[in-house]
Write a protein that holds these residues in place. Structure first.
Motif, short mmCIF file in Angstrom:
data_model
loop_
_atom_site.label_atom_id
_atom_site.label_comp_id
_atom_site.label_asym_id
_atom_site.label_seq_id
_atom_site.Cartn_x
_atom_site.Cartn_y
_atom_site.Cartn_z
N THR A 287 -5.35 100.06 -11.11
CA THR A 287 -5.33 101.09 -10.07
C THR A 287 -5.09 100.36 -8.75
O THR A 287 -5.80 99.43 -8.41
CB THR A 287 -6.66 101.87 -10.01
OG1 THR A 287 -7.73 100.95 -9.76
CG2 THR A 287 -6.91 102.60 -11.30
N ASP A 289 -4.72 101.86 -5.61
CA ASP A 289 -4.99 102.67 -4.41
C ASP A 289 -5.73 101.88 -3.33
O ASP A 289 -5.51 102.09 -2.13
CB ASP A 289 -5.83 103.89 -4.79
CG ASP A 289 -5.11 104.83 -5.74
OD1 ASP A 289 -3.88 104.70 -5.87
OD2 ASP A 289 -5.78 105.69 -6.35
N SER A 293 -4.72 101.40 0.50
CA SER A 293 -5.58 101.98 1.54
C SER A 293 -5.75 101.07 2.75
O SER A 293 -6.13 101.54 3.83
CB SER A 293 -6.95 102.32 0.96
OG SER A 293 -7.74 101.14 0.75
#
Length: 321
Positions: A287, A289, A293
């Motif tokens: 993942t 993300d 971010s």
């Protein structure tokens, strides 16, 4: 002055090339430089000094005023190493010493963790730091990496900037010396060149066809771009996944390698060795993300793009990065 440990290895030597290409040449390389095969990775690289890894910790206090950044990439990466004392010394205790020196002298640090920490993925592949103590690696190498991640998160005193990177299945130039620990793509290319075919492991899991086991394969050039980004970012400390974010099958990998070599795929299957069958990962996917971010948005190479570049521009001509 920028420090790179594991400098003669796969990712470390590629990082030297990246920094050289960006105009950085005041580099201090740390490694065990006794391996002639690894040292070929350093040909045509620009750097200031080599320091043996056994001397490095004592070297830091004498030169700390000149150090701008520390990339601690070096480790014992053999997943079949079962002597925990070796892994504790090189991966756990040594990294603690590097960390403590960075704390003492105010040095920013990026260190290499590993997706091996995720084990069979019982907790998923999310780089949520709350989950790290729950992870169950499948081998002592994964344990050594996870043990350090846990230790780092527990420390009251931390470098003013630090990041641990969970590398997934990294492939690319400068892994010629890695023997059995080289990427599947490297081994596939060589097997095809020698025999004209590729043998993949059968699936021993219901519902998954032979060759449909999946991994997150990430091209080393993408890894380098993230390392370079973090060197300039220097905020948002923590532990991050570093994969492509897209799982692909071993059948895809083999077929794409044949294609890049201009050949029709010839793929067959053999049983997975019984000694690793119960610890075999059928799926990994980072993942990504969390990295996005903090502002990293550069697209990663697709497996098609990465294998094509690697095979045509490095493996076939025998070139280094």
């Amino acid at each position: 002055m920028i420090i790179i440990t594991g400098a003669a290895g796969f990712i470390g030597s590629c990082l030297i090339h990246k920094l050289n290409s960006e105009g950085y040449t005041d580099l201090v390389l740390v490694d065990d430089f006794s391996d002639a095969a690894k040292n070929k990775n350093l040909d045509n690289k620009k750097f200031t000094l080599k320091v043996d890894r056994e001397d490095f910790i004592a070297w830091i206090p004498q030169h700390q005023l000149h150090i701008q950044f520390v990339f601690h990439i070096g480790a014992r990466t053999d997943t079949t190493e079962f002597d925990r004392s070796v892994l504790d010394k090189l991966n756990l205790d040594y990294t603690k010493e590097v960390w403590n020196a960075c704390v003492e002298f105010g040095l920013p640090l990026v260190y290499a963790s590993s997706a091996a920490t995720y084990g069979l993925g019982e907790e998923g592949y999310d780089d949520d730091e709350q989950k790290i103590p729950l992870l169950k690696p499948l081998n002592p190498y994964g344990d050594s990496k996870n043990d350090f991640d846990i230790w780092a998160l527990q420390q009251e005193k931390k470098p003013y900037f630090w990041a641990g990177l969970k590398f997934f299945n990294v492939y690319g130039p400068n892994e010629y010396h890695k023997a059995r620990m080289a990427s599947v793509i490297f081994h596939t290319f060589n097997r095809i060149r020698e025999t004209g075919e590729m043998k993949l492991f059968q699936s021993h899991k219901p519902g998954i066809a032979d060759g449909e086991q999946q991994r997150d394969f990430v091209y080393v050039k993408d890894v380098l771009d993230v390392l370079y980004f973090l060197m300039h970012h220097r905020k948002d400390c923590g532990i991050y996944n570093l994969g492509s974010g897209k799982a692909r099958t071993f059948r895809d990998l083999a077929s794409l390698t044949f294609n890049a070599m201009g050949l029709e795929p010839r793929i067959s299957f053999i049983p997975t060795p019984e000694d690793i069958r119960d610890k075999y990962q059928y799926f990994t996917e980072a993942t990504m993300d969390k990295l996005a971010s903090i502002g990293y948005h550069k697209p990663f190479h697709t497996l098609e793009e990465g294998i094509s570049d690697y095979v045509k521009n490095y493996l076939t001509p025998g070139r280094y990065l």
